[in-house]
Design a protein around this motif. Structure first.
Motif, PDB file in Angstrom:
ATOM      1  N   VAL A 246       0.863  -1.180   0.000  1.00  0.00           N
ATOM      2  CA  VAL A 246       0.000   0.000   0.000  1.00  0.00           C
ATOM      3  C   VAL A 246       0.901   1.232   0.000  1.00  0.00           C
ATOM      4  O   VAL A 246       1.878   1.296   0.748  1.00  0.00           O
ATOM      5  N   TYR A 247       0.560   2.200  -0.834  1.00  0.00           N
ATOM      6  CA  TYR A 247       1.386   3.400  -0.976  1.00  0.00           C
ATOM      7  C   TYR A 247       0.700   4.585  -0.314  1.00  0.00           C
ATOM      8  O   TYR A 247      -0.505   4.809  -0.513  1.00  0.00           O
ATOM      9  N   GLN A 248       1.473   5.335   0.472  1.00  0.00           N
ATOM     10  CA  GLN A 248       0.940   6.519   1.150  1.00  0.00           C
ATOM     11  C   GLN A 248       1.698   7.755   0.681  1.00  0.00           C
ATOM     12  O   GLN A 248       2.887   7.900   0.963  1.00  0.00           O
ATOM     13  N   PRO A 249       1.033   8.671  -0.024  1.00  0.00           N
ATOM     14  CA  PRO A 249       1.706   9.905  -0.457  1.00  0.00           C
ATOM     15  C   PRO A 249       1.892  10.853   0.723  1.00  0.00           C
ATOM     16  O   PRO A 249       1.320  10.644   1.803  1.00  0.00           O
ATOM     17  N   SER A 250       2.669  11.907   0.527  1.00  0.00           N
ATOM     18  CA  SER A 250       2.876  12.897   1.587  1.00  0.00           C
ATOM     19  C   SER A 250       1.566  13.628   1.882  1.00  0.00           C
ATOM     20  O   SER A 250       0.642  13.652   1.062  1.00  0.00           O
ATOM     21  N   LYS A 251       1.498  14.258   3.042  1.00  0.00           N
ATOM     22  CA  LYS A 251       0.290  14.999   3.427  1.00  0.00           C
ATOM     23  C   LYS A 251       0.008  16.127   2.441  1.00  0.00           C
ATOM     24  O   LYS A 251      -1.146  16.442   2.143  1.00  0.00           O
ATOM     25  N   LYS A 252       1.062  16.752   1.951  1.00  0.00           N
ATOM     26  CA  LYS A 252       0.894  17.845   0.987  1.00  0.00           C
ATOM     27  C   LYS A 252       0.231  17.354  -0.302  1.00  0.00           C
ATOM     28  O   LYS A 252      -0.649  18.026  -0.856  1.00  0.00           O
ATOM     29  N   ILE A 253       0.651  16.180  -0.764  1.00  0.00           N
ATOM     30  CA  ILE A 253       0.071  15.621  -1.990  1.00  0.00           C
ATOM     31  C   ILE A 253      -1.369  15.192  -1.755  1.00  0.00           C
ATOM     32  O   ILE A 253      -2.234  15.348  -2.630  1.00  0.00           O
ATOM     33  N   LYS A 254      -1.646  14.671  -0.574  1.00  0.00           N
ATOM     34  CA  LYS A 254      -3.020  14.291  -0.255  1.00  0.00           C
ATOM     35  C   LYS A 254      -3.951  15.494  -0.342  1.00  0.00           C
ATOM     36  O   LYS A 254      -5.090  15.379  -0.816  1.00  0.00           O
ATOM     37  N   VAL A 255      -3.484  16.645   0.112  1.00  0.00           N
ATOM     38  CA  VAL A 255      -4.292  17.873   0.041  1.00  0.00           C
ATOM     39  C   VAL A 255      -4.656  18.181  -1.407  1.00  0.00           C
ATOM     40  O   VAL A 255      -5.809  18.520  -1.721  1.00  0.00           O
ATOM     41  N   ILE A 256      -3.691  18.062  -2.302  1.00  0.00           N
ATOM     42  CA  ILE A 256      -3.949  18.327  -3.727  1.00  0.00           C
ATOM     43  C   ILE A 256      -4.887  17.269  -4.303  1.00  0.00           C
ATOM     44  O   ILE A 256      -5.780  17.584  -5.115  1.00  0.00           O
ATOM     45  N   GLN A 257      -4.716  16.021  -3.890  1.00  0.00           N
ATOM     46  CA  GLN A 257      -5.606  14.953  -4.367  1.00  0.00           C
ATOM     47  C   GLN A 257      -7.053  15.224  -3.957  1.00  0.00           C
ATOM     48  O   GLN A 257      -7.974  15.044  -4.763  1.00  0.00           O
ATOM     49  N   TYR A 258      -7.247  15.658  -2.721  1.00  0.00           N
ATOM     50  CA  TYR A 258      -8.612  15.950  -2.264  1.00  0.00           C
ATOM     51  C   TYR A 258      -9.202  17.137  -3.036  1.00  0.00           C
ATOM     52  O   TYR A 258     -10.412  17.178  -3.291  1.00  0.00           O
ATOM     53  N   TRP A 259      -8.364  18.084  -3.412  1.00  0.00           N
ATOM     54  CA  TRP A 259      -8.849  19.203  -4.230  1.00  0.00           C
ATOM     55  C   TRP A 259      -9.287  18.681  -5.597  1.00  0.00           C
ATOM     56  O   TRP A 259     -10.343  19.083  -6.109  1.00  0.00           O
ATOM     57  N   LEU A 260      -8.513  17.783  -6.176  1.00  0.00           N
ATOM     58  CA  LEU A 260      -8.873  17.202  -7.476  1.00  0.00           C
ATOM     59  C   LEU A 260     -10.160  16.391  -7.382  1.00  0.00           C
ATOM     60  O   LEU A 260     -11.005  16.434  -8.283  1.00  0.00           O
ATOM     61  N   ILE A 261     -10.319  15.672  -6.278  1.00  0.00           N
ATOM     62  CA  ILE A 261     -11.549  14.896  -6.085  1.00  0.00           C
ATOM     63  C   ILE A 261     -12.765  15.818  -6.074  1.00  0.00           C
ATOM     64  O   ILE A 261     -13.770  15.567  -6.749  1.00  0.00           O
ATOM     65  N   SER A 262     -12.671  16.907  -5.318  1.00  0.00           N
ATOM     66  CA  SER A 262     -13.804  17.826  -5.168  1.00  0.00           C
ATOM     67  C   SER A 262     -14.081  18.655  -6.417  1.00  0.00           C
ATOM     68  O   SER A 262     -15.243  18.918  -6.753  1.00  0.00           O
ATOM     69  N   ASN A 263     -13.037  19.056  -7.124  1.00  0.00           N
ATOM     70  CA  ASN A 263     -13.196  20.004  -8.225  1.00  0.00           C
ATOM     71  C   ASN A 263     -13.173  19.371  -9.615  1.00  0.00           C
ATOM     72  O   ASN A 263     -13.549  20.030 -10.588  1.00  0.00           O
ATOM     73  N   VAL A 264     -12.739  18.130  -9.697  1.00  0.00           N
ATOM     74  CA  VAL A 264     -12.671  17.473 -11.009  1.00  0.00           C
ATOM     75  C   VAL A 264     -13.367  16.116 -10.999  1.00  0.00           C
ATOM     76  O   VAL A 264     -14.381  15.916 -11.657  1.00  0.00           O
ATOM     77  N   PHE A 265     -12.839  15.182 -10.226  1.00  0.00           N
ATOM     78  CA  PHE A 265     -13.283  13.792 -10.333  1.00  0.00           C
ATOM     79  C   PHE A 265     -14.747  13.590  -9.966  1.00  0.00           C
ATOM     80  O   PHE A 265     -15.435  12.768 -10.579  1.00  0.00           O
ATOM     81  N   GLN A 266     -15.247  14.328  -8.982  1.00  0.00           N
ATOM     82  CA  GLN A 266     -16.651  14.159  -8.597  1.00  0.00           C
ATOM     83  C   GLN A 266     -17.623  14.676  -9.657  1.00  0.00           C
ATOM     84  O   GLN A 266     -18.817  14.394  -9.592  1.00  0.00           O
ATOM     85  N   SER A 267     -17.092  15.416 -10.633  1.00  0.00           N
ATOM     86  CA  SER A 267     -17.937  15.938 -11.709  1.00  0.00           C
ATOM     87  C   SER A 267     -17.946  15.024 -12.935  1.00  0.00           C
ATOM     88  O   SER A 267     -18.689  15.267 -13.882  1.00  0.00           O
ATOM     89  N   ILE A 268     -17.111  13.995 -12.919  1.00  0.00           N
ATOM     90  CA  ILE A 268     -17.047  13.056 -14.049  1.00  0.00           C
ATOM     91  C   ILE A 268     -17.944  11.862 -13.750  1.00  0.00           C
ATOM     92  O   ILE A 268     -17.955  11.335 -12.638  1.00  0.00           O
ATOM     93  N   ARG A 269     -18.681  11.434 -14.737  1.00  0.00           N
ATOM     94  CA  ARG A 269     -19.704  10.416 -14.515  1.00  0.00           C
ATOM     95  C   ARG A 269     -19.139   9.068 -14.084  1.00  0.00           C
ATOM     96  O   ARG A 269     -18.079   8.636 -14.534  1.00  0.00           O
ATOM     97  N   VAL A 270     -19.894   8.416 -13.228  1.00  0.00           N
ATOM     98  CA  VAL A 270     -19.598   7.071 -12.734  1.00  0.00           C
ATOM     99  C   VAL A 270     -20.880   6.260 -12.875  1.00  0.00           C
ATOM    100  O   VAL A 270     -21.978   6.760 -12.635  1.00  0.00           O
ATOM    101  N   HIS A 271     -20.759   5.016 -13.263  1.00  0.00           N
ATOM    102  CA  HIS A 271     -21.944   4.187 -13.494  1.00  0.00           C
ATOM    103  C   HIS A 271     -22.637   3.843 -12.180  1.00  0.00           C
ATOM    104  O   HIS A 271     -21.992   3.684 -11.134  1.00  0.00           O
ATOM    105  N   SER A 272     -23.944   3.699 -12.231  1.00  0.00           N
ATOM    106  CA  SER A 272     -24.719   3.393 -11.019  1.00  0.00           C
ATOM    107  C   SER A 272     -24.398   2.015 -10.455  1.00  0.00           C
ATOM    108  O   SER A 272     -24.673   1.734  -9.290  1.00  0.00           O
ATOM    109  N   ALA A 273     -23.812   1.132 -11.259  1.00  0.00           N
ATOM    110  CA  ALA A 273     -23.454  -0.210 -10.775  1.00  0.00           C
ATOM    111  C   ALA A 273     -22.259  -0.178  -9.835  1.00  0.00           C
ATOM    112  O   ALA A 273     -22.021  -1.133  -9.095  1.00  0.00           O
ATOM    113  N   ALA A 274     -21.506   0.923  -9.863  1.00  0.00           N
ATOM    114  CA  ALA A 274     -20.323   1.044  -9.003  1.00  0.00           C
ATOM    115  C   ALA A 274     -20.768   1.440  -7.603  1.00  0.00           C
ATOM    116  O   ALA A 274     -21.136   2.589  -7.359  1.00  0.00           O
ATOM    117  N   THR A 275     -20.728   0.495  -6.680  1.00  0.00           N
ATOM    118  CA  THR A 275     -21.262   0.757  -5.336  1.00  0.00           C
ATOM    119  C   THR A 275     -20.179   1.072  -4.308  1.00  0.00           C
ATOM    120  O   THR A 275     -20.496   1.438  -3.178  1.00  0.00           O
TER     121      THR A 275
END
Length: 310
Positions: free
Chosen positions: A44-73
């Motif tokens: 299991v790989y753990q990035p630095s805390k600084k990188i995690k902050v950027i990842q969470y920004w990408l999740i909120s501002n980019v990835f959550q806006s891209i479609r995901v199929h309803s079968a993905a639970t």
């Protein structure tokens, strides 16, 4: 405005702080070895805390806006392992399939074209090259593969699997050839259920062909984890939960044995503080998935539980 400036403003962090994180994004990664139930190792790989902050920004501002199929639970808001099981409760025959090396099989190239399409459709003001380079740098690791352990990996996997889930829905669920099929995917675990006896092998053959046809991502089934199940004779195990013949949902027998062991140790005064926390966690989970069994335990061990703040 450059992307790094935008992130700096949104997070209230200095640009220098973020730039420093990006320079070391693939160097300051911890490798944690975990022993799996079969005795093999998982890294299991753990990035630095600084990188995690950027990842969470990408999740909120980019990835959550891209479609995901309803079968993905898995990792989807409002969905859970319980939702995954309840979807199948009316069917009798089950097929469980698992992918080999699911996360590492997904590469940056599998995501890149999807981000391009999203940028066009979303009419985002992000610079395409800047955004894609940022995603590649902070969300992928060796050989530009998706690492296990990064906060952004689960949602990226669901995004990349959208076309595959869509193909499964049209070719298996909606075709009518395999009975009244229900399909769900919890990360790398696929579950199919049907009311048609003998259809599960045909479903598996179709899935294997679709994996060849889709091309991206490049995935293979883990044949050792393929399971054919039926609830007609008792119960069926789906993503760790047991679906009984009367559609009642509960946990596996081994899980119940562990809870009983913890209560026995509690009664004998042998339970450590760490194990008390573990028992609380088990009870909380049990209350969510099987309220009937939870109430039975609470009633039986009421006096003992006074020693554990709930």
């Amino acid at each position: 405005m450059k992307l790094i400036e935008k992130i700096s403003q949104d997070l209230g962090l200095p640009e220098q702080y973020l730039s420093s994180a990006l320079l070391n994004s693939r160097r300051l990664v911890k490798r944690i070895k975990i022993i799996k139930r079969d005795g093999n190792e998982r890294v299991v790989y753990q990035p630095s805390k600084k990188i995690k902050v950027i990842q969470y920004w990408l999740i909120s501002n980019v990835f959550q806006s891209i479609r995901v199929h309803s079968a993905a639970t898995a990792y989807s808001k409002g969905k859970s392992i319980k939702h995954n099981l309840l979807l199948h409760k009316k069917n009798r025959f089950f097929l469980k399939l698992d992918f080999c090396e699911f996360f590492p099989s997904i590469t940056y190239d599998d995501l890149s074209s999807i981000v391009d399409s999203w940028l066009k459709d979303d009419r985002s003001h992000f610079n395409s090259d800047e955004l894609k380079q940022l995603i590649k740098l902070v969300c992928f690791y060796k050989n530009d593969r998706l690492p296990i352990g990064y906060p952004s990996s689960p949602i990226i996997s669901n995004i990349v699997m959208y076309n595959f889930d869509l193909l499964i829905s049209s070719n298996v669920v909606e075709s009518g050839m395999y009975g009244e099929v229900k399909y769900s995917r919890y990360a790398d675990d696929m579950v199919f259920s049907t009311n048609k006896q003998g259809a599960c092998q045909e479903i598996k053959n179709c899935v294997m062909q679709l994996l060849i046809d889709i091309g991206s991502p490049t995935l293979k089934l883990n044949e050792q984890k393929t399971r054919y199940l039926s609830s007609s004779g008792g119960s069926a195990l789906v993503t760790g939960l047991r679906l009984c013949y009367d559609t009642h949902m509960t946990v596996h027998r081994k899980y119940k044995d562990e809870i009983r062991r913890l209560f026995y140790c509690l009664e004998k005064g042998l339970l450590s503080e760490k194990e008390k926390k573990s028992l609380k966690g088990h009870l909380s989970y049990l209350k969510y998935v099987d309220g009937q069994y939870y109430s039975k335990l609470i009633s039986k061990y009421f006096d003992l539980l006074k020693n554990i703040p709930m």
